[in-house]
Scaffold this motif. Structure first.
Motif, PDB file in Angstrom:
ATOM      1  N   LYS A  48      -4.493   3.578  -3.776  1.00 50.44           N
ATOM      2  CA  LYS A  48      -3.445   3.412  -2.759  1.00 50.44           C
ATOM      3  C   LYS A  48      -2.806   2.030  -2.815  1.00 50.44           C
ATOM      4  N   GLU A  49      -3.443   1.088  -3.506  1.00 48.54           N
ATOM      5  CA  GLU A  49      -2.857  -0.249  -3.664  1.00 48.54           C
ATOM      6  C   GLU A  49      -1.705  -0.251  -4.666  1.00 48.54           C
ATOM      7  N   VAL A  50      -1.655   0.787  -5.524  1.00 43.74           N
ATOM      8  CA  VAL A  50      -0.673   0.832  -6.603  1.00 43.74           C
ATOM      9  C   VAL A  50       0.368   1.929  -6.392  1.00 43.74           C
ATOM     10  N   PRO A  61       2.851   1.875 -11.071  1.00 40.88           N
ATOM     11  CA  PRO A  61       3.224   1.362  -9.751  1.00 40.88           C
ATOM     12  C   PRO A  61       4.354   2.192  -9.121  1.00 40.88           C
ATOM     13  N   GLY A 119       0.822  -1.208   0.000  1.00 39.35           N
ATOM     14  CA  GLY A 119       0.000   0.000   0.000  1.00 39.35           C
ATOM     15  C   GLY A 119       0.850   1.249   0.000  1.00 39.35           C
ATOM     16  N   ALA A 120       0.234   2.334  -0.429  1.00 39.39           N
ATOM     17  CA  ALA A 120       0.948   3.597  -0.590  1.00 39.39           C
ATOM     18  C   ALA A 120       1.229   4.285   0.740  1.00 39.39           C
ATOM     19  N   ASP A 136      -9.278   4.521  -2.534  1.00 38.19           N
ATOM     20  CA  ASP A 136      -9.169   3.196  -1.933  1.00 38.19           C
ATOM     21  C   ASP A 136      -8.456   2.194  -2.837  1.00 38.19           C
ATOM     22  N   GLU A 137      -8.689   2.286  -4.141  1.00 36.53           N
ATOM     23  CA  GLU A 137      -8.006   1.365  -5.050  1.00 36.53           C
ATOM     24  C   GLU A 137      -6.656   1.908  -5.498  1.00 36.53           C
ATOM     25  N   LYS A 144      -7.102   2.786 -10.376  1.00 33.19           N
ATOM     26  CA  LYS A 144      -5.805   2.150 -10.127  1.00 33.19           C
ATOM     27  C   LYS A 144      -5.103   1.717 -11.408  1.00 33.19           C
TER      28      LYS A 144
END
Length: 292
Positions: free
Chosen positions: A249-251, A219, A2-3, A246-247, A214
């Motif tokens: 921050k996964e990348v 990345p 996570g970011a 929310d999505e 995302k």
């Protein structure tokens, strides 16, 4: 993993502390004048926040309140009188003005050296030329957050989504000044996702809720979300940015939240501009704690 969350509230608190320290070094207190026309509820809240922040930083501040039915001449006369007042170092006209008033004409009445919002044509020209004009607050705040994450932008690819004169265009110029390779994307850009995926630094300022998803983010990229949009979800009102947080921050490698990201930096940079303007007008060196 996570970011990394970019905490705009904490960064703004540090900058406000530096501004207060700088203000205390000057021969006289910086003077900030705010012109508020009408009774728009949101504008009232924004002005109250600015008034409180200015007082806390040790400024001499005053809000000039005018009725919504004020004439163009009346509003311009107030701004011109503040421009001639030696005790006033910074002038902020709270926008938007009521319908029927020409905002550009009012802004044009602000002397360049007191243009703490960086909105006049002369300030824009100084930004293009790399001069010592006062930089618009939101782009300036965005750059300070970027600098905390990536001090050297040389050779990095930056994408700014949005070309407004308030954020997109000045932010692109500031990134160029720091030697980034900059692309400005907008509503006519073909394959926006592909353009965004090239960015080491992705800045989004278009006013479209969760436009960037995302799959549009490289990345590890730094994502600066300038948007703030109110949406209705599940019967409740919620603030969201132009990035699907929310999505995303996964990348992303680092990302600003909404609220609590760029927003707090805007007022902090308004204070910074005012103390810089005051130092210049008083003929003293800009205190190092707020110098760029």
């Amino acid at each position: 993993m996570g970011a990394q969350l970019i905490d705009g509230k904490a960064a703004a608190a540090r900058l406000r502390a530096d501004v207060a320290e700088a203000a205390a070094m000057l021969p006289r207190k910086p003077g900030l004048a705010v012109v508020l026309v009408g009774d728009d509820a949101a504008s009232q809240v924004y002005v109250a926040s600015k008034e409180k922040a200015a007082a806390k930083a040790g400024f001499e501040g005053r809000v000039h309140r005018l009725p919504a039915d004020s004439s163009q001449n009346a509003v311009e006369e107030v701004v011109r009188s503040l421009g001639a007042d030696d005790a006033v170092d910074g002038i902020l006209v709270q926008l938007p003005l009521p319908k029927g008033l020409n905002e550009d004409a009012v802004i044009a009445c602000i002397p360049t050296e007191k243009d703490v919002d960086g909105l006049t044509a002369a300030s824009a020209g100084q930004l293009v030329l790399g001069g010592e004009g006062l930089v618009p607050c939101t782009p300036q705040g965005s750059m300070l957050l970027i600098r905390d994450e990536l001090p050297d932008l040389s050779g990095k690819t930056a994408v700014v989504v949005g070309r407004s004169i308030l954020v997109g265009k000045p932010l692109a110029l500031l990134l160029l000044e720091k030697n980034a390779t900059v692309t400005v994307a907008h509503s006519r850009t073909k394959d926006l996702g592909a353009v965004c995926r090239e960015a080491d630094v992705l800045c989004v300022a278009v006013g479209r809720p969760e436009l960037v998803t995302k799959d549009m983010i490289k990345p590890g990229a730094i994502v600066i979300d300038v948007g703030i949009n109110r949406v209705e979800r599940g019967g409740e009102s919620k603030l969201v940015g132009d990035v699907a947080f929310d999505e995303a921050k996964e990348v992303a490698g680092a990302i600003t939240p909404v609220p609590g990201g760029v927003g707090p930096m805007t007022i902090a940079c308004l204070l910074r501009n005012t103390v810089v303007a005051s130092a210049r007008r008083q003929g003293v060196a800009v205190p190092e704690v707020v110098a760029d």
